[in-house]
Scaffold this motif. Structure first.
Motif, PDB file in Angstrom:
ATOM      1  N   TRP A  81     -41.988  18.037 -63.468  1.00  0.00           N
ATOM      2  CA  TRP A  81     -43.029  17.707 -62.499  1.00  0.00           C
ATOM      3  C   TRP A  81     -44.313  18.460 -62.859  1.00  0.00           C
ATOM      4  CZ3 TRP A  81     -42.970  14.043 -58.870  1.00  0.00           C
ATOM      5  CH2 TRP A  81     -41.741  13.608 -58.364  1.00  0.00           C
TER       6      TRP A  81
ATOM      7  N   ASN B  38     -44.164   8.936 -64.096  1.00  0.00           N
ATOM      8  CA  ASN B  38     -44.235   8.115 -62.892  1.00  0.00           C
ATOM      9  C   ASN B  38     -45.100   8.778 -61.832  1.00  0.00           C
ATOM     10  OD1 ASN B  38     -42.116   5.777 -63.191  1.00  0.00           O
ATOM     11  ND2 ASN B  38     -41.105   7.616 -63.965  1.00  0.00           N
TER      12      ASN B  38
ATOM     13  N   PHE C   4     -45.836   8.509 -57.533  1.00  0.00           N
ATOM     14  CA  PHE C   4     -45.015   8.145 -56.385  1.00  0.00           C
ATOM     15  C   PHE C   4     -45.780   8.049 -55.073  1.00  0.00           C
ATOM     16  CE2 PHE C   4     -42.100   9.986 -59.418  1.00  0.00           C
ATOM     17  CZ  PHE C   4     -40.985   9.161 -59.343  1.00  0.00           C
TER      18      PHE C   4
ATOM     19  N   TYR D 162     -51.666   4.622 -58.647  1.00  0.00           N
ATOM     20  CA  TYR D 162     -50.472   4.123 -57.979  1.00  0.00           C
ATOM     21  C   TYR D 162     -50.822   2.862 -57.204  1.00  0.00           C
ATOM     22  CZ  TYR D 162     -46.262   4.024 -55.125  1.00  0.00           C
ATOM     23  OH  TYR D 162     -45.089   3.640 -54.531  1.00  0.00           O
TER      24      TYR D 162
ATOM     25  N   GLY E  29     -41.837   2.663 -54.248  1.00  0.00           N
ATOM     26  CA  GLY E  29     -41.091   3.148 -55.403  1.00  0.00           C
ATOM     27  C   GLY E  29     -41.984   3.837 -56.417  1.00  0.00           C
ATOM     28  N   ALA E  30     -41.484   3.929 -57.651  1.00  0.00           N
ATOM     29  CA  ALA E  30     -42.207   4.631 -58.705  1.00  0.00           C
ATOM     30  C   ALA E  30     -43.163   3.683 -59.424  1.00  0.00           C
ATOM     31  CB  ALA E  30     -41.217   5.223 -59.699  1.00  0.00           C
TER      32      ALA E  30
ATOM     33  N   PRO F 117     -44.877   3.520 -63.040  1.00  0.00           N
ATOM     34  CA  PRO F 117     -44.901   4.173 -64.348  1.00  0.00           C
ATOM     35  C   PRO F 117     -46.307   4.235 -64.916  1.00  0.00           C
ATOM     36  CG  PRO F 117     -44.048   1.949 -64.534  1.00  0.00           C
ATOM     37  CD  PRO F 117     -44.201   2.214 -63.069  1.00  0.00           C
TER      38      PRO F 117
ATOM     39  N   PHE G 223     -43.346  10.955 -50.326  1.00  0.00           N
ATOM     40  CA  PHE G 223     -42.185  11.074 -51.202  1.00  0.00           C
ATOM     41  C   PHE G 223     -41.728  12.543 -51.214  1.00  0.00           C
ATOM     42  CE2 PHE G 223     -45.540  12.437 -53.950  1.00  0.00           C
ATOM     43  CZ  PHE G 223     -44.982  13.269 -54.895  1.00  0.00           C
TER      44      PHE G 223
ATOM     45  N   ALA H 281     -47.285  14.562 -60.523  1.00  0.00           N
ATOM     46  CA  ALA H 281     -46.736  13.442 -61.284  1.00  0.00           C
ATOM     47  C   ALA H 281     -45.467  13.893 -61.994  1.00  0.00           C
ATOM     48  CB  ALA H 281     -47.755  12.931 -62.303  1.00  0.00           C
ATOM     49  N   ALA H 282     -44.577  12.939 -62.254  1.00  0.00           N
ATOM     50  CA  ALA H 282     -43.321  13.227 -62.953  1.00  0.00           C
ATOM     51  C   ALA H 282     -43.474  12.812 -64.412  1.00  0.00           C
ATOM     52  CB  ALA H 282     -42.166  12.470 -62.307  1.00  0.00           C
TER      53      ALA H 282
END
Length: 308
Positions: free
Chosen positions: A34, A59, A61, A81, A86-87, A89, A121, A131-132
């Motif tokens: 993360w 991803n 969120f 986003y 959901g996610a 990408p 989230f 962000a992931a």
């Protein structure tokens, strides 16, 4: 069989570059890391003037969240986003030309999980999540100069495209416009297929910052296709075409052009289907005919001299 852990984030493949430090990441997990807070940095130390490739994926969120990628303060890409659940990408490969010394690669989000407003989230995670990241890699890149790139939207040096999600037919362009690299040479044409965000607003096409042409959108026209000749461009430096148009308002309604990204909080100047550089087939034939004529004339002159 369990999935293998992803490579360390960030990491380097190749030599003459190393990661000096990084900040703003959570500890590494099996899937990636993360970003924590609204800014994450990676400082790389380049030991020689060279080209590198920056590859990243992950991803987003959070509703209304945008991710901006920059190098030494220069924006490379912006992802948003889509508020579709959901996610969402994100990811790209960016080709960088870095001089010797230290350079800062930054990933900035406008919203993290502690931003004002409802948490959308990971409500039970105490960290300030941004962000992931599932990939973040620097690798050596060999210079390339394609003679005739087919689709410039896929070039890593292209800037201005906004994230629109998988399955997107048209890609949205930021309010600052679209910038694409173009090869040097003579007799080249720029081919475009675009859709204005605002009906009737003109497109301005520039080459290396100099105005080339202004395209007016006919009334009632949605998809605009055209071709314009490029000026002769020398091969001693990189060149770029910039296309700008008036930005439309933030989009909060479903639109067939936006496909899975029906809600966009940012302004979009236009949508792009394709940008190409081409050389007309007739030009190639003309060159061949000219060479054939020169050979024929040279042969006649040679025989005349021999027969003297």
């Amino acid at each position: 069989m369990a999935d293998a852990p992803v490579p360390p984030i960030p990491h380097v493949t190749g030599d003459r570059v190393r990661i000096q430090r990084s900040s703003g990441f959570s500890p590494q997990e099996a899937w990636g890391r993360w970003s924590v807070g609204q800014r994450t940095e990676v400082v790389v130390d380049v030991r020689a003037d060279r080209h590198l490739q920056l590859a990243y994926q992950g991803n987003l969120f959070q509703a209304g969240q945008r991710l901006t990628v920059s190098v030494d303060g220069r924006v490379l890409q912006t992802f948003a986003y889509a508020n579709a659940g959901g996610a969402a990408p994100f990811g790209a490969r960016s080709r960088l030309h870095l001089s010797p010394g230290q350079h800062v690669v930054a990933f900035t989000v406008n919203r993290s999980s502690r931003s004002p407003g409802p948490v959308t989230f990971a409500p039970d995670d105490p960290r300030d999540l941004g962000a992931a990241f599932t990939t973040l890699r620097f690798s050596a890149d060999t210079p390339r100069t394609p003679a005739n790139p087919a689709d410039l939207l896929g070039d890593p040096q292209t800037t201005g495209l906004l994230f629109t999600g998988p399955g997107q037919i048209f890609r949205a362009v930021s309010g600052e416009g679209l910038r694409v690299p173009v090869p040097s040479g003579e007799g080249l044409y720029l081919e475009y297929s675009v859709v204005p965000a605002r009906a009737g607003h003109p497109f301005h096409i520039l080459v290396d910052g100099q105005p080339l042409t202004r395209v007016t959108v006919p009334a009632g026209r949605t998809l605009l296709k055209g071709r314009v000749p490029l000026p002769s461009l020398p091969d001693d430096r990189p060149h770029a075409v910039t296309i700008v148009a008036a930005a439309g308002p933030p989009n909060h309604a479903a639109d067939y052009l936006l496909a899975q990204s029906a809600v966009r909080p940012e302004q979009v100047s236009f949508y792009v289907d394709e940008i190409r550089v081409s050389r007309p087939p007739g030009a190639t034939r003309s060159v061949g005919q000219a060479l054939a004529l020169l050979v024929a004339v040279g042969t006649v002159l040679l025989f005349r001299r021999l027969l003297g």
